[in-house]
Design a protein around this motif. Structure first.
Motif, mmCIF file in Angstrom:
data_model
loop_
_atom_site.group_PDB
_atom_site.id
_atom_site.type_symbol
_atom_site.label_atom_id
_atom_site.label_comp_id
_atom_site.label_asym_id
_atom_site.label_seq_id
_atom_site.Cartn_x
_atom_site.Cartn_y
_atom_site.Cartn_z
ATOM 1 N N GLU A 290 0.827 -1.207 0.000
ATOM 2 C CA GLU A 290 0.000 0.000 0.000
ATOM 3 C C GLU A 290 0.861 1.255 0.000
ATOM 4 O OE1 GLU A 290 -2.616 -0.413 3.335
ATOM 5 O OE2 GLU A 290 -3.984 -1.792 2.274
ATOM 6 N N ASP A 291 1.931 1.255 0.781
ATOM 7 C CA ASP A 291 2.816 2.424 0.813
ATOM 8 C C ASP A 291 3.453 2.669 -0.548
ATOM 9 O OD1 ASP A 291 2.234 2.826 3.461
ATOM 10 O OD2 ASP A 291 4.124 2.013 4.236
ATOM 11 N N CYS A 292 3.913 1.599 -1.184
ATOM 12 C CA CYS A 292 4.561 1.751 -2.487
ATOM 13 C C CYS A 292 3.566 2.226 -3.548
ATOM 14 C CB CYS A 292 5.198 0.433 -2.912
ATOM 15 S SG CYS A 292 6.683 0.001 -1.949
ATOM 16 N N CYS A 293 2.315 1.781 -3.444
ATOM 17 C CA CYS A 293 1.297 2.199 -4.417
ATOM 18 C C CYS A 293 0.976 3.694 -4.301
ATOM 19 C CB CYS A 293 0.022 1.376 -4.240
ATOM 20 S SG CYS A 293 0.154 -0.299 -4.903
ATOM 21 N N LEU A 294 1.203 4.276 -3.119
ATOM 22 C CA LEU A 294 0.990 5.714 -2.970
ATOM 23 C C LEU A 294 1.922 6.502 -3.883
ATOM 24 C CD1 LEU A 294 0.626 6.119 0.909
ATOM 25 C CD2 LEU A 294 -1.181 6.328 -0.812
ATOM 26 N N TYR A 295 3.130 5.975 -4.074
ATOM 27 C CA TYR A 295 4.141 6.696 -4.850
ATOM 28 C C TYR A 295 4.224 6.200 -6.298
ATOM 29 C CZ TYR A 295 5.374 8.363 -0.277
ATOM 30 O OH TYR A 295 5.317 8.954 0.962
ATOM 31 N N GLU A 296 3.728 5.008 -6.549
ATOM 32 C CA GLU A 296 3.716 4.453 -7.907
ATOM 33 C C GLU A 296 2.401 3.691 -8.073
ATOM 34 O OE1 GLU A 296 4.836 5.064 -11.023
ATOM 35 O OE2 GLU A 296 6.822 5.099 -10.107
ATOM 36 N N PRO A 297 1.281 4.415 -8.347
ATOM 37 C CA PRO A 297 -0.038 3.789 -8.392
ATOM 38 C C PRO A 297 -0.152 2.630 -9.381
ATOM 39 C CG PRO A 297 -0.250 6.169 -8.329
ATOM 40 C CD PRO A 297 1.206 5.878 -8.519
ATOM 41 N N SER A 298 0.657 2.631 -10.436
ATOM 42 C CA SER A 298 0.563 1.554 -11.424
ATOM 43 C C SER A 298 0.967 0.198 -10.854
ATOM 44 C CB SER A 298 1.430 1.879 -12.638
ATOM 45 O OG SER A 298 2.812 1.838 -12.310
ATOM 46 N N LEU A 299 1.564 0.192 -9.657
ATOM 47 C CA LEU A 299 1.904 -1.082 -9.025
ATOM 48 C C LEU A 299 0.657 -1.923 -8.729
ATOM 49 C CD1 LEU A 299 4.745 0.015 -6.579
ATOM 50 C CD2 LEU A 299 4.954 -1.708 -8.392
ATOM 51 N N LYS A 300 -0.491 -1.295 -8.698
ATOM 52 C CA LYS A 300 -1.734 -2.050 -8.476
ATOM 53 C C LYS A 300 -1.970 -3.057 -9.595
ATOM 54 C CE LYS A 300 -3.830 1.739 -5.878
ATOM 55 N NZ LYS A 300 -4.897 2.766 -5.839
ATOM 56 N N LEU A 301 -1.300 -2.874 -10.738
ATOM 57 C CA LEU A 301 -1.427 -3.800 -11.864
ATOM 58 C C LEU A 301 -0.327 -4.863 -11.859
ATOM 59 C CD1 LEU A 301 -2.171 -1.209 -14.707
ATOM 60 C CD2 LEU A 301 -3.826 -2.560 -13.378
ATOM 61 N N SER A 302 0.565 -4.804 -10.888
ATOM 62 C CA SER A 302 1.691 -5.733 -10.845
ATOM 63 C C SER A 302 1.254 -7.106 -10.341
ATOM 64 C CB SER A 302 2.807 -5.180 -9.952
ATOM 65 O OG SER A 302 2.394 -5.154 -8.602
ATOM 66 N N ARG A 303 2.146 -8.077 -10.527
ATOM 67 C CA ARG A 303 1.901 -9.444 -10.069
ATOM 68 C C ARG A 303 3.000 -9.830 -9.086
ATOM 69 N NH1 ARG A 303 3.978 -13.975 -12.582
ATOM 70 N NH2 ARG A 303 4.372 -12.707 -14.464
ATOM 71 N N LYS A 304 2.595 -10.283 -7.894
ATOM 72 C CA LYS A 304 3.583 -10.651 -6.867
ATOM 73 C C LYS A 304 4.308 -11.923 -7.280
ATOM 74 C CE LYS A 304 2.456 -10.316 -2.502
ATOM 75 N NZ LYS A 304 1.923 -10.625 -1.140
ATOM 76 N N LEU A 305 5.639 -11.884 -7.154
ATOM 77 C CA LEU A 305 6.472 -13.025 -7.495
ATOM 78 C C LEU A 305 7.050 -13.728 -6.273
ATOM 79 C CD1 LEU A 305 8.533 -11.357 -10.384
ATOM 80 C CD2 LEU A 305 6.540 -12.858 -10.626
ATOM 81 N N PHE A 306 7.357 -12.941 -5.240
ATOM 82 C CA PHE A 306 8.146 -13.493 -4.143
ATOM 83 C C PHE A 306 8.079 -12.563 -2.941
ATOM 84 C CE2 PHE A 306 12.359 -13.157 -2.045
ATOM 85 C CZ PHE A 306 12.487 -14.444 -1.536
ATOM 86 N N GLU A 307 8.131 -13.130 -1.748
ATOM 87 C CA GLU A 307 8.310 -12.358 -0.512
ATOM 88 C C GLU A 307 9.509 -12.930 0.223
ATOM 89 O OE1 GLU A 307 4.300 -10.541 1.264
ATOM 90 O OE2 GLU A 307 4.400 -12.722 1.391
ATOM 91 N N GLY A 308 10.281 -12.063 0.845
ATOM 92 C CA GLY A 308 11.447 -12.538 1.571
ATOM 93 C C GLY A 308 11.742 -11.696 2.794
#
Length: 372
Positions: A290-308
């Protein structure tokens, strides 16, 4: 390219490795061919340990170098690192040392970026914005002339980012450790180095097998040395598929960041002191995205690959020094190189070069001693 089967070996698979080979048991004769050489062990197979091993192997003649670690890539803390060269200012470490470590690392990575193998090595040039919700203490940081094309952002540029009142734009470098660490392993092998998978609980376990021990064990140095000044700062990240993003965004000194890489975009992060949890926290995941989407709204269209999750080995002052241990008339020569915190990638080659110089000092003195 990389560690056999692209995984870290289990504790039961203790042995010496060459890239592409199966693990073999360790026997005394494995080191017999190097008995006339000075035997150097580097504990730790993250970006600091492998780069230190390479620097020692390539700069000091007649040394044999073995990297010893419980885990190798892709299971190291470095594999989770965002990998962007961005200095993390430490008020208790002299600025001239931080600047030298960063500039040595920048020069090294920049030389790799300009080769045809750059994508395979995992290095690239990356431009972007570092923005602040409150003005930083220094409007021009000490490293401004160490990166490329540094300048202060103007008001029109700041309007793109919510709540930003000050910012910098500059070009730096990115080092994707999931590619870079296997490349370092291969480079070490080409210099005659070896990899040994085992967990070391006491330096004296290596007595008689190695002449000099270089401690690059990261957060493991806390148990290995008893250094209670070292503590973990937990970092959680996500990697997403968003190939349309080409510029990084770093907020408030790295509390939130978006770093486009060669194959994915890294979103972060957390800085949780004294937190040893290694599993991804769903609440952190939600907050990061959510924080990253505030600064780059197009991330809402991204696909999660990995969490670490990785534990940054943090210390007020990075420990880079020699130490001699003594027990029952025996002496052990140590070089410590740990406590990089979040600056492991940013300082790795600079501190590796300095650690190799400390090893050289031991080697010079040992070779001047008369043989009994």
């Amino acid at each position: 390219m990389g560690f056999p089967n692209e995984r870290a070996p289990a504790d039961s698979e203790v042995g010496l490795y060459q890239s592409g080979e199966d693990p073999l048991p360790l026997h005394p004769e494995d080191l017999s061919q190097t008995m006339e050489k000075i035997r150097v062990a580097v504990i730790g197979a993250g970006v600091v340990g492998l780069s230190t091993a390479v620097c020692v192997a390539e700069s000091i003649p007649d040394c044999s170098v073995t990297v010893i670690a419980e885990k190798f890539s892709p299971q190291t803390t470095s594999d989770v690192a965002a990998g962007v060269l961005s200095p993390h200012f430490s008020p208790e470490t002299p600025i001239h040392r931080q600047k030298r470590w960063f500039e040595d690392t920048f020069a090294h990575v920049y030389s790799l970026v300009q080769t045809a193998e750059a994508p395979n090595i995992g290095v690239q040039i990356l431009s972007g914005w570092e923005i602040f919700k409150e003005p930083p203490v220094e409007h021009i940081p000490f490293w401004s002339d160490s990166v490329l094309a540094f300048r202060v952002m103007n008001d029109a540029e700041l309007m793109r980012f919510p709540e930003a009142i000050f910012g910098w734009m500059y070009t730096t470098l990115l080092c994707d450790c999931t590619h870079y660490l296997p490349w370092l392993e291969k480079r070490l092998k080409n210099a005659g180095g070896r990899l040994w998978s085992v967990k070391i609980r006491d330096f004296w376990e290596l007595d008689g097998t190695f002449d000099i021990i270089v401690n690059c064990s990261g957060i493991g140095a806390r148990a290995l040395t008893g250094d209670m000044k070292l503590y973990p700062v937990r970092g959680q990240i996500q990697k997403v598929h968003a190939p349309w993003l080409k510029h990084f965004v770093r907020i408030n000194g790295g509390t939130t960041y978006i770093y486009p890489g060669i194959t994915s975009v890294t979103l972060g992060g957390t800085r949780q002191k004294d937190d040893w949890r290694m599993s991804a926290d769903p609440n952190d995941s939600k907050a990061i995205f959510e924080d990253c989407c505030l600064y780059e709204p197009s991330l809402k269209l991204s696909r999660k690959l990995f969490e670490g999750v990785g534990l940054r080995p943090t210390r007020a002052v990075l420990r880079l020094e020699k130490e001699k241990l003594k027990r029952d008339g025996r002496q052990m020569r140590l070089v410590h190189n740990y406590g990089h915190g979040g600056a492991g990638v940013s300082f790795h080659w600079g501190t590796a070069k300095e650690a190799a110089q400390l090893v050289q000092e031991y080697v010079t003195k040992m070779r001047c001693q008369p043989k009994l």
